[in-house]
Write an enzyme that holds these catalytic residues in place. Structure first.
Site, mmCIF file in Angstrom:
data_model
loop_
_atom_site.group_PDB
_atom_site.id
_atom_site.type_symbol
_atom_site.label_atom_id
_atom_site.label_comp_id
_atom_site.label_asym_id
_atom_site.label_seq_id
_atom_site.Cartn_x
_atom_site.Cartn_y
_atom_site.Cartn_z
ATOM 1 N N LYS A 6 -12.148 -1.390 7.402
ATOM 2 C CA LYS A 6 -11.216 -2.451 7.889
ATOM 3 C C LYS A 6 -11.772 -2.173 9.535
ATOM 4 O O LYS A 6 -12.047 -3.186 10.144
ATOM 5 C CB LYS A 6 -9.948 -2.141 7.784
ATOM 6 C CG LYS A 6 -9.534 -2.832 6.534
ATOM 7 C CD LYS A 6 -8.454 -1.942 5.790
ATOM 8 C CE LYS A 6 -8.289 -2.916 4.297
ATOM 9 N NZ LYS A 6 -7.424 -1.998 3.554
ATOM 10 N N ASP A 41 -1.250 6.614 6.547
ATOM 11 C CA ASP A 41 -2.316 5.818 6.122
ATOM 12 C C ASP A 41 -2.506 4.902 7.200
ATOM 13 O O ASP A 41 -1.664 4.112 7.608
ATOM 14 C CB ASP A 41 -1.882 4.920 4.876
ATOM 15 C CG ASP A 41 -2.786 3.977 4.298
ATOM 16 O OD1 ASP A 41 -4.013 3.943 5.039
ATOM 17 O OD2 ASP A 41 -2.788 3.531 3.146
ATOM 18 N N TRP A 72 0.769 -1.392 -0.081
ATOM 19 C CA TRP A 72 -0.085 0.131 -0.096
ATOM 20 C C TRP A 72 0.784 1.253 -0.144
ATOM 21 O O TRP A 72 0.542 2.439 -0.679
ATOM 22 C CB TRP A 72 -1.045 -0.016 1.242
ATOM 23 C CG TRP A 72 -1.984 -1.015 1.022
ATOM 24 C CD1 TRP A 72 -2.161 -1.964 1.942
ATOM 25 C CD2 TRP A 72 -2.996 -1.054 -0.076
ATOM 26 N NE1 TRP A 72 -3.365 -3.047 1.448
ATOM 27 C CE2 TRP A 72 -3.719 -2.246 0.185
ATOM 28 C CE3 TRP A 72 -3.177 -0.387 -0.901
ATOM 29 C CZ2 TRP A 72 -4.829 -2.847 -0.542
ATOM 30 C CZ3 TRP A 72 -4.528 -0.762 -1.953
ATOM 31 C CH2 TRP A 72 -5.156 -2.038 -1.670
HETATM 32 C C1 LIG Z 1 -7.074 -1.712 2.473
HETATM 33 C C2 LIG Z 1 -5.898 -0.711 2.436
HETATM 34 C C3 LIG Z 1 -5.794 0.176 1.380
HETATM 35 C C4 LIG Z 1 -6.896 0.420 0.347
HETATM 36 O O1 LIG Z 1 -8.030 0.941 0.572
HETATM 37 P P1 LIG Z 1 -9.214 1.124 -0.555
HETATM 38 O O2 LIG Z 1 -10.150 1.896 0.358
HETATM 39 O O3 LIG Z 1 -9.560 -0.004 -1.250
HETATM 40 O O4 LIG Z 1 -8.722 2.339 -1.442
HETATM 41 C C5 LIG Z 1 -5.044 1.166 1.362
HETATM 42 N N1 LIG Z 1 -3.991 1.197 2.462
HETATM 43 C C6 LIG Z 1 -4.081 0.481 3.434
HETATM 44 C C7 LIG Z 1 -2.973 0.470 4.638
HETATM 45 C C8 LIG Z 1 -4.887 -0.688 3.409
HETATM 46 O O5 LIG Z 1 -5.071 -1.501 4.259
#
Ligand SMILES: *Cc1c(COP(=O)(O)O)cnc(C)c1O
Length: 359
Positions: free
Chosen positions: A192, A168, A100
């Site tokens: 999540k 993030d 990511w």
């Molecule tokens: C799941 C995830 C993403 C992607 O998220 P989307 O909402 O599908 O764009 C980005 N960064 C991390 C750390 C993730 O776990």
């Protein structure tokens, strides 16, 4: 029958939340309609919207000079919105700790000049690299606090001085206590640890999006526009925000973030203690940096891993396959995964081991 769902996202939600949503699905309170059918400008909906924001601010102890934004487009849209909105010198530093982070960096490189200041790619992202220096004229420094795929997390948030730290937090938000004032911007897809998919949360220090480059962007991509409109510039993902509000209320009832952190630590300890002593299974990430939320592990044998996934599913333990980049197995144990689910998984692993003639 409900199963224990170890999916990395969209992920399991608290059953109490699902039951309350079911009760209110057709008619919310006494207003004669579902939340899904309400105008996003109606008083009834605005109360939900406001309450969700108040709860998040309270649970994360967000200082008053930060704005909370409810957006769409996932964390992936933030990979692009961040460089566009924080652009000043046209430079940003990235720490690569997984797939990511890699994607975030690649997207940013389309907008500005990126520098990779630390990476753990040499060992398949199984650890968190030290940050030895950063560019003094960087517009921001980007990290991924919890790495969903390889199962690592930052134990200590780096001090970046005057340079805004952007994080993030998609898979770690609300799982442990963070000092929001250390960050310039925090973002997370909701699916999540917050609620269902469709909502993206951005927490931004209010001075950051004030710059010339950002003012020229199409309105929908400007943080400033969303902040000014209270995240109601256009139709918000109203039902996802309502669900997030219910999840935040649930979290508050669990003792807030500090309360759930204790439970998360106990759940992760149960898994890691088992893995560290198992003759068959072992953890994949470096012990020092192990995630509380995503636990990749393996028997070391592809066929056995596949057999384990199949047999686990037969007893209601589902979505345990590892990410294709890491392979093996992975248990995602977000806030809504109860201790009982982790206990059942560990007991099943013990039985599987015995069945394999080990342990
Ligand atoms: C799941 C995830 C993403 C992607 O998220 P989307 O909402 O599908 O764009 C980005 N960064 C991390 C750390 C993730 O776990």
């Amino acid at each position: 029958m409900r199963v224990y769902n170890f999916s990395p996202g969209p992920a399991t939600l608290p059953v109490e939340v699902l039951e309350q949503a079911a009760k209110e699905m057709v008619e919310y309170k006494d207003c004669g309609m579902s939340v899904m059918e309400m105008s996003h400008r109606s008083k009834m909906y605005e109360e939900i919207h406001e309450e969700a924001e108040i709860l998040l601010k309270e649970l994360m102890e967000i200082p008053s000079n930060y704005k909370v934004l409810f957006l769409q487009g996932g964390a992936s849209q933030q990979f692009a919105m961040i460089p566009m909105n924080l652009y000043k010198n046209g430079k940003a530093d990235y720490v690569l700790t997984g797939e990511w982070a890699n994607k975030a960096c690649k997207e940013a490189a389309k907008i500005l000049k990126t520098t990779v200041i630390a990476t753990s790619e040499d060992k398949n992202f199984s650890y968190i690299p030290d940050i030895k220096e950063f560019s003094p004229d960087a517009d921001y420094i980007h990290i991924t606090t919890n790495n969903t795929i390889c199962g690592t997390r930052f134990l200590k948030i780096p001090d970046t001085g005057n340079i805004p730290l952007v994080a993030d937090m998609s898979s770690g938000i609300l799982s442990e206590v963070f000092d929001v004032s250390k960050f310039g911007l925090i973002y997370a897809g909701a699916q999540k640890n917050i609620g269902p998919a469709g909502l993206t949360i951005v927490i931004i220090r209010e001075d950051l999006p004030e710059n010339e480059y950002a003012s020229k962007l199409p309105s929908i991509f400007q943080y400033k526009v969303h902040a000014k409109a209270n995240s109601l510039f256009n139709t918000a993902p109203t039902y996802s925000i309502y669900m997030a509000k219910l999840c935040l209320e649930w979290l508050k009832n669990q003792g807030g973030v500090a309360g759930i952190q204790k439970v998360n630590e106990a759940k992760a300890k149960l898994m890691y203690d088992f893995l560290d002593n198992s003759p068959l299974f072992s953890g994949i990430a470096d012990k020092k940096y192990r995630s509380l939320m995503n636990i990749p592990f393996t028997t070391g044998d592809d066929a056995k891993d596949k057999d384990f996934i199949k047999k686990a599913a037969e007893v209601g333990l589902v979505n345990l396959s590892g990410h294709r980049l890491v392979g093996g197995l992975r248990a995602s144990i977000y806030n809504a995964m109860p201790m009982a689910g982790v206990e059942k998984l560990v007991n099943f692993m013990k039985d599987f081991e015995t069945g394999e003639g080990q342990g």
